[in-house]
Structures are given as C-alpha cells and as structure tokens.
Design a protein around this motif. Structure first.
Motif, short mmCIF file in Angstrom:
data_model
loop_
_atom_site.label_atom_id
_atom_site.label_comp_id
_atom_site.label_asym_id
_atom_site.label_seq_id
_atom_site.Cartn_x
_atom_site.Cartn_y
_atom_site.Cartn_z
N VAL A 125 15.18 -8.20 -6.41
CA VAL A 125 14.69 -7.05 -5.64
C VAL A 125 14.72 -7.42 -4.17
O VAL A 125 14.08 -8.39 -3.75
CB VAL A 125 13.27 -6.64 -6.06
N ILE A 126 15.48 -6.66 -3.40
CA ILE A 126 15.57 -6.86 -1.95
C ILE A 126 14.57 -5.91 -1.30
O ILE A 126 14.66 -4.69 -1.48
CB ILE A 126 16.99 -6.58 -1.43
N ILE A 127 13.60 -6.46 -0.59
CA ILE A 127 12.59 -5.64 0.07
C ILE A 127 12.89 -5.58 1.57
O ILE A 127 13.43 -6.53 2.14
CB ILE A 127 11.17 -6.18 -0.17
N THR A 128 12.58 -4.47 2.19
CA THR A 128 12.93 -4.30 3.59
C THR A 128 11.77 -3.79 4.43
O THR A 128 10.82 -3.18 3.92
CB THR A 128 14.11 -3.33 3.77
N GLY A 141 0.79 -1.22 0.00
CA GLY A 141 0.00 0.00 0.00
C GLY A 141 0.83 1.27 0.00
O GLY A 141 0.27 2.37 -0.02
N GLY A 142 2.16 1.13 -0.01
CA GLY A 142 3.02 2.30 -0.01
C GLY A 142 3.75 2.50 -1.32
O GLY A 142 3.73 1.63 -2.21
N ILE A 143 4.42 3.64 -1.45
CA ILE A 143 5.17 3.95 -2.66
C ILE A 143 6.31 2.96 -2.88
O ILE A 143 6.58 2.54 -4.00
CB ILE A 143 5.73 5.38 -2.58
N GLY A 144 6.98 2.58 -1.79
CA GLY A 144 8.09 1.64 -1.91
C GLY A 144 7.65 0.29 -2.43
O GLY A 144 8.35 -0.32 -3.25
N PHE A 145 6.50 -0.18 -1.95
CA PHE A 145 5.98 -1.46 -2.44
C PHE A 145 5.68 -1.38 -3.93
O PHE A 145 6.02 -2.29 -4.69
CB PHE A 145 4.72 -1.85 -1.68
N GLU A 146 5.03 -0.30 -4.34
CA GLU A 146 4.67 -0.17 -5.75
C GLU A 146 5.92 -0.08 -6.63
O GLU A 146 5.97 -0.69 -7.71
CB GLU A 146 3.79 1.06 -5.96
N ALA A 147 6.94 0.65 -6.17
CA ALA A 147 8.18 0.71 -6.93
C ALA A 147 8.82 -0.67 -7.03
O ALA A 147 9.26 -1.09 -8.11
CB ALA A 147 9.16 1.69 -6.27
N ALA A 148 8.84 -1.40 -5.91
CA ALA A 148 9.41 -2.75 -5.92
C ALA A 148 8.63 -3.67 -6.84
O ALA A 148 9.21 -4.49 -7.56
CB ALA A 148 9.43 -3.31 -4.50
N ARG A 149 7.31 -3.53 -6.84
CA ARG A 149 6.46 -4.41 -7.65
C ARG A 149 6.74 -4.24 -9.14
O ARG A 149 6.91 -5.24 -9.86
CB ARG A 149 4.98 -4.10 -7.37
#
Length: 337
Positions: free
Chosen positions: A67-70, A50-58
């Motif tokens: 892709v390393i997610i944190t 639901g955040g900008i970081g998630f969308e960029a990672a997606r």
C-alpha cells in the motif's frame, strides 16, 4: 440494481425503500473482499490519520502486497505510516510525497512510483482540496480544480503504464475517484472557468461540486477510452461530520442542502450521516468488488452501483469527452493508451 449477499461472503446491503441504511464499516468490506485484495499493490492519495483515505489504506493493508500512502506534508505522512504499521504490523507500507496542486510535483511523484519494481493494481483518488476562497496554483489553475481533478488526471495518465502492467486475462486494474453526492448541487463543469479561472465568479462550494462532477465524468471517459484495459469507478462515500465542515461558508451551504439543521448540526432527515469507517466502505468496494467488473465507469453509493442517482450533467458522454480533451490541453500532453 440491488445486490444481494453472496453465499460465500457477508457483503454490504443497499438501502431498500422503507428500510434503514445498512452501514458496514470498511473493515468488514475488506474482509469480504480479502481474496481480491491479496497480492495487490494499491496507491491511495491523502492518507492523513483520521480521514477516509487513511481508513481505506488501513483495512486494505491487512491483505494487500503493498500500500502506497501519500500526502503533501512529510510530517503528517510519517505519522500515518507509523500509525498504520502499529495497527497493522504485517503491512507493507511505502510513503510518497504528493502535492496534487502542482503539475511538476505530480510528475516527480509519478516518476518515483514508476521506478518501483512492482506493477500497480489499484489507484484510489481520495485527496481533495479544502473548500475556500479563490486561489491560483503555480500553474495558473484554480486550486480546487487542480487538486481534485487536474492533478489526479495527470497522475493517472503518468501511472497508466504501471497500471496496465498489472492486467491479466483474469484481472483488470482499477482507478477509483472519490466523488460526492454534492455533484448534483451545481450545473456541471464550467469549461470556460476551468480553462481560464475567474476570481469574480468563484464560489468555493460550487467550485468543489464542479470537481466532483469532473471525477464522475473522468471515470466514465477513462473506462471508455481504455477499452477494457482499465476499469474506473467513482463514488459517494457518504456524509461524514468532520471539523472541516464547520469552517467558512460550508455550514451555510450544507444547511441549504438540508444536510445541516438550523443549529448547524448534522441532520438525518434528508441524508444519512456515516462514520469514517462506514464512509471508507464504498471506497474499498469500488476498488475490489468483483461483481462490478462488467460495470466500468459506474458510480457507487452505499457500496453498490447507483448510476440512476447521477445528475445528467455528470453522466453525459459529451461532457465527459469534452472534459477529457480540455484537461489534456491544460496539462499539455495527450492521455492515450
């Protein structure tokens, strides 16, 4: 400068005077830069669903090698991983527990990444602390300063060898700082309170704005000191309405800025509001647009370089150098190349 549309790619356009904003979702931007994303290993901080970081990672995960997610919460990080793998079955996702408010936790996370066999091509600093009352971390750093600036600075320093290992004659690794247009609503970084936090003078929104100034200054100084070995960029993702904006003192501050109307609802009279996919578009641009290779240290807005919109206190080279030196002192180690 206004970038046009490249002949072989459909790319976002910047708002031209008298025209509406062109809000392209991150997915379109990632498709446009798919050739640049392929075979890259990318780390994105704070990838909560639901955040900008998630969308960029997606959208990056559709083409990247890794892709390393944190996140600092293991349960939420697992939800993000499961959601990404469901939406992008081909994605190569790796989880990393990261609490940017703790210098020890940052060092532990960096050691884990440095043990990975792959080099790191792009580091995206997306995480930010919740705007709130004064709070000291275990390292005696004000919490927003720790999460938004000090922790990211230390992480970048510790991952620098892995970033440098990805560089070639044709590719320069990138570090991206998600800043904000709000950097202009303060007088700049208060170097005294950054080193010696003061609860009496603390105001949550002002502290947040100062960290966004720090993000821009760090991007400038990182690009300068690396001497072409790393290209760093900062950006404004746009105004995006989330539940966070309706808590505490934030609505009053946004009304003062003209971002909220009298009823505490987003106002488009002064600023154009975006969706999360639209907000993530500038992050993806900063991470992969080949047209900004020769513009290290730049600040992006609406997917293009917008250095002319940066406040003087956030573009001053003296401020950038002073912040770098003070941050080295706070983390207790030099950041050299």
């Amino acid at each position: 400068m206004i970038f046009g549309i490249m002949q072989h790619q459909k790319l976002p356009r910047r708002r031209i005077q008298g025209e509406p904003f062109y809000h392209h979702p991150a997915e379109e931007v990632a498709t446009a830069f798919s050739n640049e994303i392929r075979r890259k290993n990318v780390l994105v901080t704070d990838t909560s669903v639901g955040g900008i970081g998630f969308e960029a990672a997606r959208v990056i995960a559709k083409y990247a090698n890794l892709v390393i997610i944190t996140g600092h919460n293991a349960d939420r990080l697992k939800i993000a991983e499961d959601t990404l793998k469901k939406e992008v079955p081909s994605a190569n996702i790796r989880k990393l527990i990261l609490d940017l408010s703790s210098l020890a936790a940052v060092r532990n996370a960096a050691a884990e990444v440095n043990a990975f066999p792959e080099p790191l091509h792009v580091l995206i600093h997306n995480a930010a602390s919740v705007i709130g009352p004064f709070k000291l971390t275990a390292d005696n750093i004000e919490n927003q300063a720790a999460t938004n600036h000090i922790g990211p600075f230390l992480l970048t320093k510790l991952l620098c060898p892995k970033l440098l290992a990805s560089g070639t004659g044709q590719y320069v690794p990138r570090v991206v700082f998600v800043s904000a247009k709000g950097h202009m609503f303060c007088e700049g970084v208060n170097f005294d309170t950054l080193e010696r936090p003061d609860p009496e003078s603390h105001e949550g929104m002002n502290a947040y704005f100062q960290t966004k100034v720090a993000n821009i200054l760090t991007g400038i100084e990182l690009s300068k000191r690396s001497k072409g070995k790393i290209n760093a960029y900062s950006l404004h993702p746009g105004f995006i309405d989330t539940n966070l904006l309706h808590k505490g003192d934030i609505p009053a501050a946004l009304k003062k800025m003209g971002a909220f109307d009298a009823d505490e609802r987003p106002s488009n009279e002064t600023y154009a509001w975006k969706t999360i996919p639209q907000g993530a578009a500038t992050t993806v641009t900063a991470a992969f647009d080949p047209r900004i290779n020769d513009k290290p240290g730049s600040y992006l807005d609406d997917c293009v370089v917008a250095n002319e919109t940066v406040a003087p206190h956030a573009s001053d080279p003296g401020n950038a150098e002073r912040l770098w030196t003070l941050t080295e002192k706070i983390i207790g180690e030099p950041f050299t190349f």
